[in-house]
Structure formats: structure tokens, C-alpha cells
Design a protein around this motif. Structure first.
Motif, PDB file in Angstrom:
ATOM      1  N   ALA A 109       0.829  -1.205   0.000  1.00  0.00           N
ATOM      2  CA  ALA A 109       0.000   0.000   0.000  1.00  0.00           C
ATOM      3  C   ALA A 109       0.864   1.257   0.000  1.00  0.00           C
ATOM      4  CB  ALA A 109      -0.927  -0.010   1.211  1.00  0.00           C
ATOM      5  N   PHE A 110       1.980   1.231   0.723  1.00  0.00           N
ATOM      6  CA  PHE A 110       2.787   2.440   0.858  1.00  0.00           C
ATOM      7  C   PHE A 110       4.125   2.312   0.137  1.00  0.00           C
ATOM      8  CE2 PHE A 110      -0.002   2.415   4.556  1.00  0.00           C
ATOM      9  CZ  PHE A 110      -0.572   3.654   4.438  1.00  0.00           C
ATOM     10  N   TYR A 111       4.152   1.489  -0.924  1.00  0.00           N
ATOM     11  CA  TYR A 111       5.436   1.197  -1.562  1.00  0.00           C
ATOM     12  C   TYR A 111       6.152   2.462  -2.020  1.00  0.00           C
ATOM     13  CZ  TYR A 111       8.926  -0.877  -4.552  1.00  0.00           C
ATOM     14  OH  TYR A 111      10.113  -1.222  -5.108  1.00  0.00           O
ATOM     15  N   LYS A 112       5.419   3.320  -2.748  1.00  0.00           N
ATOM     16  CA  LYS A 112       6.013   4.559  -3.260  1.00  0.00           C
ATOM     17  C   LYS A 112       6.561   5.420  -2.136  1.00  0.00           C
ATOM     18  CE  LYS A 112       5.568   5.147  -7.797  1.00  0.00           C
ATOM     19  NZ  LYS A 112       4.231   4.899  -8.408  1.00  0.00           N
ATOM     20  N   ALA A 113       5.722   5.594  -1.104  1.00  0.00           N
ATOM     21  CA  ALA A 113       6.123   6.451   0.010  1.00  0.00           C
ATOM     22  C   ALA A 113       7.340   5.864   0.730  1.00  0.00           C
ATOM     23  CB  ALA A 113       4.962   6.614   0.976  1.00  0.00           C
ATOM     24  N   LEU A 114       7.314   4.536   0.923  1.00  0.00           N
ATOM     25  CA  LEU A 114       8.431   3.876   1.593  1.00  0.00           C
ATOM     26  C   LEU A 114       9.716   4.066   0.805  1.00  0.00           C
ATOM     27  CD1 LEU A 114       7.247   0.390   2.867  1.00  0.00           C
ATOM     28  CD2 LEU A 114       8.631   2.012   4.120  1.00  0.00           C
ATOM     29  N   LYS A 115       9.596   3.890  -0.501  1.00  0.00           N
ATOM     30  CA  LYS A 115      10.768   3.981  -1.370  1.00  0.00           C
ATOM     31  C   LYS A 115      11.376   5.384  -1.298  1.00  0.00           C
ATOM     32  CE  LYS A 115      11.975   2.953  -6.163  1.00  0.00           C
ATOM     33  NZ  LYS A 115      11.432   2.408  -7.419  1.00  0.00           N
ATOM     34  N   LEU A 116      10.526   6.380  -1.434  1.00  0.00           N
ATOM     35  CA  LEU A 116      11.033   7.748  -1.413  1.00  0.00           C
ATOM     36  C   LEU A 116      11.565   8.112  -0.029  1.00  0.00           C
ATOM     37  CD1 LEU A 116      11.355   9.891  -3.504  1.00  0.00           C
ATOM     38  CD2 LEU A 116       9.287  10.988  -2.679  1.00  0.00           C
ATOM     39  N   ALA A 117      10.844   7.663   1.010  1.00  0.00           N
ATOM     40  CA  ALA A 117      11.289   7.965   2.379  1.00  0.00           C
ATOM     41  C   ALA A 117      12.634   7.309   2.660  1.00  0.00           C
ATOM     42  CB  ALA A 117      10.250   7.499   3.388  1.00  0.00           C
ATOM     43  N   THR A 118      12.900   6.183   1.992  1.00  0.00           N
ATOM     44  CA  THR A 118      14.157   5.485   2.210  1.00  0.00           C
ATOM     45  C   THR A 118      15.308   6.163   1.483  1.00  0.00           C
ATOM     46  OG1 THR A 118      12.989   3.407   2.437  1.00  0.00           O
ATOM     47  CG2 THR A 118      15.327   3.269   1.945  1.00  0.00           C
ATOM     48  N   PHE A 119      15.068   6.514   0.226  1.00  0.00           N
ATOM     49  CA  PHE A 119      16.175   7.027  -0.581  1.00  0.00           C
ATOM     50  C   PHE A 119      16.325   8.536  -0.498  1.00  0.00           C
ATOM     51  CE2 PHE A 119      15.372   2.955  -2.723  1.00  0.00           C
ATOM     52  CZ  PHE A 119      16.645   2.439  -2.625  1.00  0.00           C
ATOM     53  N   ASP A 120      15.221   9.252  -0.292  1.00  0.00           N
ATOM     54  CA  ASP A 120      15.290  10.706  -0.320  1.00  0.00           C
ATOM     55  C   ASP A 120      14.244  11.289   0.621  1.00  0.00           C
ATOM     56  OD1 ASP A 120      15.686  13.291  -0.881  1.00  0.00           O
ATOM     57  OD2 ASP A 120      15.452  13.138  -3.053  1.00  0.00           O
ATOM     58  N   PRO A 121      14.523  11.219   1.939  1.00  0.00           N
ATOM     59  CA  PRO A 121      13.530  11.680   2.902  1.00  0.00           C
ATOM     60  C   PRO A 121      13.153  13.143   2.709  1.00  0.00           C
ATOM     61  CG  PRO A 121      15.530  10.900   4.003  1.00  0.00           C
ATOM     62  CD  PRO A 121      15.709  10.664   2.551  1.00  0.00           C
ATOM     63  N   ASP A 122      14.102  13.962   2.227  1.00  0.00           N
ATOM     64  CA  ASP A 122      13.786  15.381   2.063  1.00  0.00           C
ATOM     65  C   ASP A 122      12.710  15.600   1.019  1.00  0.00           C
ATOM     66  OD1 ASP A 122      15.482  16.221   4.016  1.00  0.00           O
ATOM     67  OD2 ASP A 122      17.218  16.349   2.675  1.00  0.00           O
TER      68      ASP A 122
END
Lengths: 384, 297
Positions: free
Chosen positions: B161-174
Motif C-alpha cells: 500500500a505504501f510502496y512509493k512512500a516507503l521507497k522515497l522515504a528510504t532514498f530521499d527523505p527530504d
């Protein structure tokens, strides 16, 4: 009380616990300052297979062989750590967690291997997980004391390079010190501390003994020497108190009790140390806040704007905080409420900024002129 | 059928590995692997406290309660780091041993002579998971396997469900913050699930071996592939295959099953390491220059 102090077992426990406290406190300071606190965690978990191998090779539970085994597996763990971080793109945290968990898994496998082959001698091996102070014999103390003396002597001999390595590794490298060798040396020293603590604190919790005394001492001291001495005292106090409590209350593992006491010391230091403690800092800030008028802060913003020749100049809140050495947000908010300042955004990802409003500019100008008048008047009349 | 000893052991081991690898991939990529260590040690306090209050160590309420202590550990670590009196590594090293010790002391004092003893918590006993079974959805399930199945389902739904958000939060939290994806909240949700999974897994593999399943398969996969999807898939595959390999090796040598399963993941890491070294060497020869190692990230 005298009987208490002369009790043979308790004497052993207290001497052993003091030794552990001193060595882990002193060597832990370097780990804490070098941001390698969790190295102790990894090395202590990874000592378990060494303990088991030492037992398997010698066949009895002799302190020397177990310590030697633990030291060897600590060195192996260090080498693997270096291999993983230098030759792959895995970062330090992943390498630490990998060696920790796999080392411990190997230890568990060896432990069950020994247990399933029976023998009464294996009974005590389990106690290396959480430590059992009461099991300390006088004969166990000699190898511990020798290691502690050896490690302290090394710290004294290599004092200068170790200090330089701790605070400025780049400069140490430029100055021609063998940085990599010294790093290995410091890691080996932490492995030594872990080895000494195995018997009483156990492999699972030695990490806290490496970190807590150093972290506590750091709050009280600003010099390395003072920090080392204080950490040794903290470590010894935690070790002796915890060791005695667990020796007197059967069924209590030693490691957890010692660690809880060390953690309490660290918590107390974080809260109450005079310079860095959170509560004294809070009181100092409150005191200053009560003794700084918001008009003074407004004038600072005004002067900055004047210097920059831009009345709508945006001043960073962090800069004002740094200038006054406290959190000025309440004063700034009060000024904003009076309509003299307005919060402003400079760039999206920067901290809050403030600029003068029209009213604020006029009010500050009048205050500034008044202050200058007062000053001139005071000087002319010669009053202080 | 699920209560057959071998099937129960293999499936439970694989479930622990798969869910650990799924959540661990993001942890390894974010550079927070040691939080797995902190969480899995800290839940001992929650397990002991939940047991004291309810007299049970398994069940949804106990899992949630114990998982809260893992989240508490993460919260305390952040709090300590924020005071700027300690670096984050020292904060981790102060918080989890304290919680772990509190848990052991609670067990020492209150839980003598019951099945909850600190060695089981530390090492787990996957060999016995089939003994304790419950009825669910008309089938008889080993309790630990049921808990792991449900946790894996929750973990899977969360990641999907949160794949996109997880991915971005992992690689580029800003960027994630600017886009309003709330990386902080995602971070806490992720660690709460990790904590819950650790609680569900402790019966089987214990709190320390769980770290191996969280960190080692993703690390091995990370050495082999550069894409997130294939890294997660490979990590889960490695974890799943390690269960049977570890089981048979353990039976053959008559040693701890959980420990052997963890060591099997280490075997895959070794393979990945060798593969990566050979490939890098090959690449250097092709390029004909002394290229920097692909690492040093």
C-alpha cells in the motif's frame, strides 16, 4: 558489615566487578567519543562462539581458554567487519548487525552442540549469556587483572596518538600516524574489555558496560583524562553494586542488574550534570529568558537590518538564539503578537526567519534613539 | 497437517525469514540496521510486562503490547539524540540494554518456574512450535505459525500500500517531506511493524537470531542487485530457502535449528560477497584501469 566485607565469594565478586567496571569504562570512552559505541555490542555477541570453541578445544571451563577463545573470535569479527565495509557497498551499520547476529547464531549452534554431547562441565557455559557473578572464583580474577593492567598500560603508553585519533583522525593521518593500525588497536582493546566482562556481565549485555560509563562521564567532564577516570569510577561503582546485589539475591542474573545501575548513572548524569545536564541547562535558559527584555531582541533585529541597509531584512532565528545563547522563540513570538515582528520564510528548507514590520521599525527606531540619548546623557553627567 | 512437526518448523522458519527480509530491506537501505538490534532486544521488556499483566505470552493483545516497547525504544533513542548530549550510536547502546535488562530482571523476579525464561526468549525454540496449537479458520495451526502468518500478511499489505512512500522515504527523505508523504510517520509505522514481527517471531527464533533474518538476506541481495524490487524479492527468497537448509543441517549435526537457519542466511551472504568480488575484479580487467571498488558508499 565486617563479615559482609570479608566473605570470600563477595570479595571475589567485588574485585571482579571493579576490574570490569574500570576496563570497560576506560576503553568505552574511546568508543563513545569515536562514534563506535555499537562496536562493543557486535564484539560481545560475537564472543560467544569463541567461548564455546575455547571450551571445545580445552574440554574444561577454564577461564584462560575461554578468554583466549573470546579474544580470537573478537579479532575474527573485527577482520570480517573491515572486509565487509571496505570491499562491498554495505555500510557500517549493516556490517555491525550482520556480524553480531551471525556470530551469535554460530555461538548458539556451538552451545547446543556442546550441550547435546553432555558432560557436567558444560553446565556453567550457559551463564556466559547473562553472567553469573557468584560463579567467580579467585583463580578467575588473575587473568582478568592481568588483562586490565595490560590494557591500562597500553592506554598510558599510546596516550598521545590515541587522543589524536579520537578527536582528529584526519590530522592524525596527515601527521603520519598509522591510522588503520591504531583503529585496529582500539577495536582490539574493546574486544579485551568484552573478554574481561564475559564471566560476570555476559555477552548479551557487555555493550552497555562499554557505553554507559563513558556516556555518563562525558556529561561531567570536558577533558579526556578526567572523562576516563570518572568513567572508570562509574563503571566500578555499577559493577560492584550490581555484582553484590545479584550475589546476595539468588536467581538474579548479574548482567542485567549491573546494566540497570550503569544506565541509572547515565540517566542521572544526562539530567543533572552541572554543565551539560538537561535540567541545569533548562534552568539557565529560563533564567536568561526572564532577564532579557523583548525590546533588546527587537533592537538586535533592527540593528542587523540597518547594517544590511534593508529594513525588511530576514534574520534567522538560529542566529538570534546563538547570539543570546538561549532559545529566543518565546520573546520573538511575544514581539510578533505586539505586531512588531513578522515571521518570514527565506528558503523552503531553512529554519524560521523574522523581519521587522512597519510598526516594529518605527518603535525600534524610537527606542534606539532614546537609548542613544540616554547613553550620551549618562556620559555627559559622568554617572556610571 | 500444519501441526506436523517438520512442516510446522519449516513453514514457521520461512515465515520469520520472509517477513524479516521484507521489512529489513528498507532498514538496511536507510542505514538503520542497528535499530533491528535495538528493537528486538527491547521487546523483551514488553514481552515480560505483557506476561505479568495478562499471564500470557501469545495472542494479539500481547503482540501489540510487546511491540509497543520496541516503538518505545525507538522513541527514546530519538529523544536522547535530540538532546544533543549523545550521538545516535551511544543513544542506541544506552536504551536497548536498559530495556532488555529490565525485562530479564522482571522475568528473574516474577516468572520463576514458568515456561517464560530468559533463555527461551533469547534463543527461541523452533523445534517445539508444533506443540502449541490453536484452531483458526477451521484448521489447526501451530500458534507461532499463525501469529507469523498474520504478521506477514499485515507487513505485506503495508509495503504494497505504501510502496512509493516507503521507497522515497528510504532514498530521499527530504523530497518525501516536501511532497507531503510524511517520512517520519512512515518510519514509525515501519518500525512498529518490525517490532510486532519480532514479537511474533521470538517464540520461534528468539530475539537475537531474528536480527539475522532482518539484516543478512537484504544485505546479501543488496550486493547482487541494484533495483529495489529485485532486492526485496531476492532477500525474501534467500530467507525462505535458508529455513529448510538450516533445518536439515541442524538435524544432521544435532544442534540448534534457529541458529542453523540464521547461519544459512550467512552462507548466502558469503556467496553474494564472492560473486560481487569476482564481478568487480572482472569489471576492472575489462576496463583495464584500476577502477575504484564499487563500494565505499
Amino acid at each position: 558489615m565486617l563479615a559482609f566485607l570479608t566473605d570470600y565469594t563477595l570479595q571475589n565478586v567485588m574485585i571482579g566487578a571493579a576490574l570490569i567496571g574500570v576496563i570497560s569504562g576506560v576503553l568505552g570512552c574511546f568508543a563513545v567519543l569515536r562514534r563506535q559505541s555499537l562496536l562493543g555490542d557486535t564484539l560481545s555477541h560475537a564472543a560467544l562462539p569463541g567461548v564455546c570453541l575455547g571450551f571445545l578445544i580445552v574440554g574444561t571451563r577454564s577461564m584462560e581458554s575461554l578468554m583466549a577463545g573470546a579474544l580470537v573470535s573478537g579479532l575474527m569479527a573485527t577482520l570480517l567487519l573491515i572486509a565487509l565495509t571496505r570491499h562491498t557497498r554495505l555500510k557500517m551499520d549493516a556490517a555491525l548487525a550482520i556480524i553480531l547476529s551471525l556470530g551469535f547464531a554460530l555461538g548458539v549452534v556451538l552451545l547446543t552442540y556442546i550441550q547435546n554431547r553432555g558432560g557436567a562441565a558444560q553446565a556453567g557455559l550457559d551463564s556466559f549469556l547473562f553472567g553469573q557473578a557468584a560463579a567467580t572464583a579467585r583463580a578467575d580474577l588473575y587473568p582478568m587483572a592481568i588483562i586490565v593492567a595490560f590494557a591500562l598500560a597500553l592506554v598510558v603508553i599510546f596516550w598521545k596518538p590515541l587522543k589524536l585519533m579520537t578527536f582528529d583522525p584526519e590530522y592524525a593521518a596527515v601527521a603520519g600516524l598509522p591510522v588503520r593500525l591504531l583503529e585496529l588497536f582500539l577495536t582490539g582493546m574493546i574486544a579485551l574489555a568484552v573478554v574481561v566482562g564475559l564471566q560476570m556481565v555476559g555477552v548479551v549485555l557487555m555493550t552497555a558496560m562499554v557505553i554507559a560509563p563513558g556516556a555518563a562521564a562525558r556529561q561531567w567532564c570536558a577533558s579526556l583524562l578526567g572523562m576516563l577516570i570518572l568513567a572508570a569510577v562509574f563503571g566500578a561503582v555499577a559493577g560492584i553494586t550490581g555484582g553484590v546485589i545479584s550475589a546476595l539475591a539468588p536467581g538474579l542474573s548479574t548482567g542485567p542488574v549491573v546494566v540497570l545501575i550503569a544506565s541509572a548513572i547515565a540517566l542521572f548524569s544526562l539530567l543533572f550534570a552541572p554543565q551539560r545536564g538537561l535540567i541545569p541547562t533548562y534552568w539557565r535558559r529560563r533564567h536568561r529568558l526572564g532577564h532579557t527584555s523583548s525590546d533588546r531582541v527587537l533592537l538586535t533585529v533592527y540593528e542587523l537590518a540597518r547594517e544590511h541597509g534593508d529594513w525588511s531584512y530576514r534574520v534567522e532565528q538560529g542566529a538570534i538564539d546563538a547570539y543570546y545563547g538561549m532559545l529566543t522563540e518565546p520573546l520573538l513570538l511575544a514581539l510578533a503578537q505586539r505586531g512588531l515582528l513578522a515571521s518570514a520564510q527565506h528558503m523552503p528548507d531553512e529554519g524560521p526567519h523574522w523581519q521587522l514590520t512597519q510598526d516594529g521599525c518605527e518603535y525600534a527606531a524610537s527606542r534606539s534613539a532614546q537609548r542613544r540619548r540616554d547613553w550620551r546623557l549618562n556620559r555627559a553627567s559622568g554617572s556610571p | 497437517m500444519l501441526v506436523d512437526p517438520i512442516i510446522a518448523i519449516l513453514l514457521t522458519g520461512a515465515l520469520v525469514g520472509i517477513s524479516g527480509a521484507l521489512l529489513g530491506s528498507f532498514l538496511v537501505l536507510r542505514g538503520n540496521s542497528m535499530l533491528a538490534d535495538a528493537i528486538s532486544h527491547s521487546i523483551l521488556f514488553g514481552i515480560a510486562a505483557a506476561w505479568l499483566m495478562t499471564g500470557q505470552t501469545s495472542g494479539p493483545l500481547q503482540i501489540i503490547g510487546a511491540a509497543l516497547s520496541g516503538v518505545l525504544a525507538v522513541f527514546l533513542i530519538e529523544l536522547l539524540t535530540r538532546t544533543r548530549r549523545l550521538r545516535d550510536d551511544a543513544a542506541i547502546g544506552l536504551v536497548f540494554p536498559a530495556l532488555f535488562s529490565a525485562g530479564v530482571v522482571l522475568i528473574n523476579v516474577f516468572a520463576r518456574d514458568v515456561h517464560l525464561d530468559e533463555h527461551t526468549v533469547l534463543l527461541g525454540e523452533i523445534g517445539f512450535v508444533w506443540l502449541d496449537s490453536v484452531m483458526f479458520a477451521g484448521i489447526e495451526w501451530p500458534r507461532a505459525m499463525l501469529a507469523m502468518t498474520l504478521m506477514l500478511a499485515i507487513d505485506g499489505v503495508f509495503v504494497l500500500a505504501f510502496y512509493k512512500a516507503l521507497k522515497l522515504a528510504t532514498f530521499d527523505p527530504d523530497s518525501a517531506r516536501i511532497l507531503g508523504l510524511m517520512p517520519g510517520l512512515i518510519f514509525y509505522a515501519h518500525l512498529s511493524l518490525l517490532s510486532g514481527t519480532a514479537v511474533a517471531a521470538f517464540d520461534a527464533v528468539g530475539v537475537v537470531l531474528f536480527i539475522a533474518f532482518v539484516v543478512v538476506p537484504p544485505a546479501a541481495a543488496y550486493l547482487v542487485t541494484r533495483r529495489l524490487v529485485s532486492m526485496i524479492a531476492l532477500a525474501m527468497l534467500i530467507a525462505a530457502v535458508s529455513a529448510p537448509i538450516g533445518y536439515w543441517a541442524a538435524v544432521w549435526l544435532d544442534v540448534s535449528i534457529g541458529g542453523m537457519m540464521a547461519l544459512a542466511t550467512g552462507g548466502f551472504l558469503l556467496l553474494a560477497y564472492i560473486w560481487r568480488r569476482c564481478r568487480d575484479g572482472h569489471q576492472r580487467r575489462i576496463n583495464g584501469v584500476q577502477a575504484p571498488p564499487s563500494s565505499s558508499a
